[in-house]
Design an enzyme around this catalytic site. Structure first.
Site, mmCIF file in Angstrom:
data_model
loop_
_atom_site.group_PDB
_atom_site.id
_atom_site.type_symbol
_atom_site.label_atom_id
_atom_site.label_comp_id
_atom_site.label_asym_id
_atom_site.label_seq_id
_atom_site.Cartn_x
_atom_site.Cartn_y
_atom_site.Cartn_z
ATOM 1 N N ASP A 195 -11.960 4.670 9.026
ATOM 2 C CA ASP A 195 -11.620 4.282 7.647
ATOM 3 C C ASP A 195 -12.360 3.003 7.278
ATOM 4 O OD1 ASP A 195 -10.438 4.675 5.172
ATOM 5 O OD2 ASP A 195 -8.560 3.698 5.715
ATOM 6 N N LYS A 223 3.419 -6.532 8.895
ATOM 7 C CA LYS A 223 3.230 -5.268 8.185
ATOM 8 C C LYS A 223 4.414 -4.370 8.493
ATOM 9 C CE LYS A 223 -0.256 -1.649 7.532
ATOM 10 N NZ LYS A 223 -1.618 -1.238 7.926
ATOM 11 N N VAL A 270 2.673 -5.757 3.432
ATOM 12 C CA VAL A 270 2.293 -6.849 4.321
ATOM 13 C C VAL A 270 2.833 -8.146 3.724
ATOM 14 C CG1 VAL A 270 0.386 -8.094 5.422
ATOM 15 C CG2 VAL A 270 0.203 -5.622 5.045
ATOM 16 N N GLY A 284 0.831 -1.192 0.000
ATOM 17 C CA GLY A 284 0.000 0.000 0.000
ATOM 18 C C GLY A 284 0.862 1.235 0.000
ATOM 19 N N GLY A 285 0.228 2.382 0.128
ATOM 20 C CA GLY A 285 0.935 3.648 0.106
ATOM 21 C C GLY A 285 1.874 3.850 1.274
ATOM 22 N N MET A 286 1.556 3.240 2.426
ATOM 23 C CA MET A 286 2.372 3.448 3.614
ATOM 24 C C MET A 286 3.221 2.244 4.001
ATOM 25 S SD MET A 286 -0.145 5.694 6.004
ATOM 26 C CE MET A 286 1.051 5.720 7.318
ATOM 27 N N GLY A 287 2.884 1.058 3.482
ATOM 28 C CA GLY A 287 3.644 -0.113 3.897
ATOM 29 C C GLY A 287 3.353 -1.335 3.069
#
Length: 190
Positions: A128, A35, A20, A15-18
């Protein structure tokens, strides 16, 4: 082998931040999801705090419909170890199967509501909620929902004022699924 405990087996998603990964505990043999925050994000205190917030929020609720957090730490980047889920996100279920039978939809929604009620009892607001963050797992003859991604959740402590990880006027979340208050950057989203 990551942190002398987790053997990384494969990338599950990015994803945009990390990212998995599926991993296996080298001693216990349990398969888990690890993650990792992207290295370029690890220098941003606000992002690291939200990552920590995710671990603390999801790990403190203790509900069968919220992903179980097993470990949290920081090496060169922060990491979060969670139970490994076998199934599909609600987004993928809808994409492959189309509209849900009303009885099935109600069963899944009641489980989501149970997870949210448990979070609210612990003074945590998810912020979210969307099909990508609702994971559907086969359980016996039925299905079990797991609510994921508490990264932008709000921890409310001590009455009206809570721990704010976002400033008034800042907007975090997925626009299509935001409440009007969240989209406007309101400081008191409950």
């Amino acid at each position: 082998v990551f942190e002398h405990r987790y053997r990384i087996l494969r990338l599950i998603c990015q994803g945009g931040m990390g990212s998995v990964y599926e991993a296996e505990h080298v001693v216990v043999g349990r398969k888990v999801a690890v993650k990792l925050l992207h290295p370029d994000m690890a220098s941003d205190e606000g992002i690291v705090q939200r990552f920590y917030n995710e671990a603390r929020a999801a790990g403190s609720i203790g509900n069968e419909h919220i992903i179980e957090v097993l470990d949290f730490g920081y090496t060169t980047v922060p990491y979060l170890v969670m139970e490994l889920l076998q199934g599909k996100s609600l987004k993928d279920v809808l994409a492959t199967e189309g509209p849900l039978d009303p009885r099935r939809a109600c069963d899944l929604l009641l489980q989501v509501l149970d997870a949210l009620a448990a979070a609210h009892e612990k003074a945590i607001v998810h912020r979210d909620l969307k099909p990508e963050n609702i994971f559907v797992v086969r359980k016996g003859d039925g299905e079990n929902v797991k609510l994921l991604d508490f990264g932008i959740s709000k921890l409310r402590t001590g009455g009206v004022k809570g721990q704010h990880l976002t400033q008034t006027g800042s907007v975090l979340g997925t626009p299509f699924y935001m409440s009007p208050e969240q989209a406007l950057g309101a400081s008191d989203i409950s």
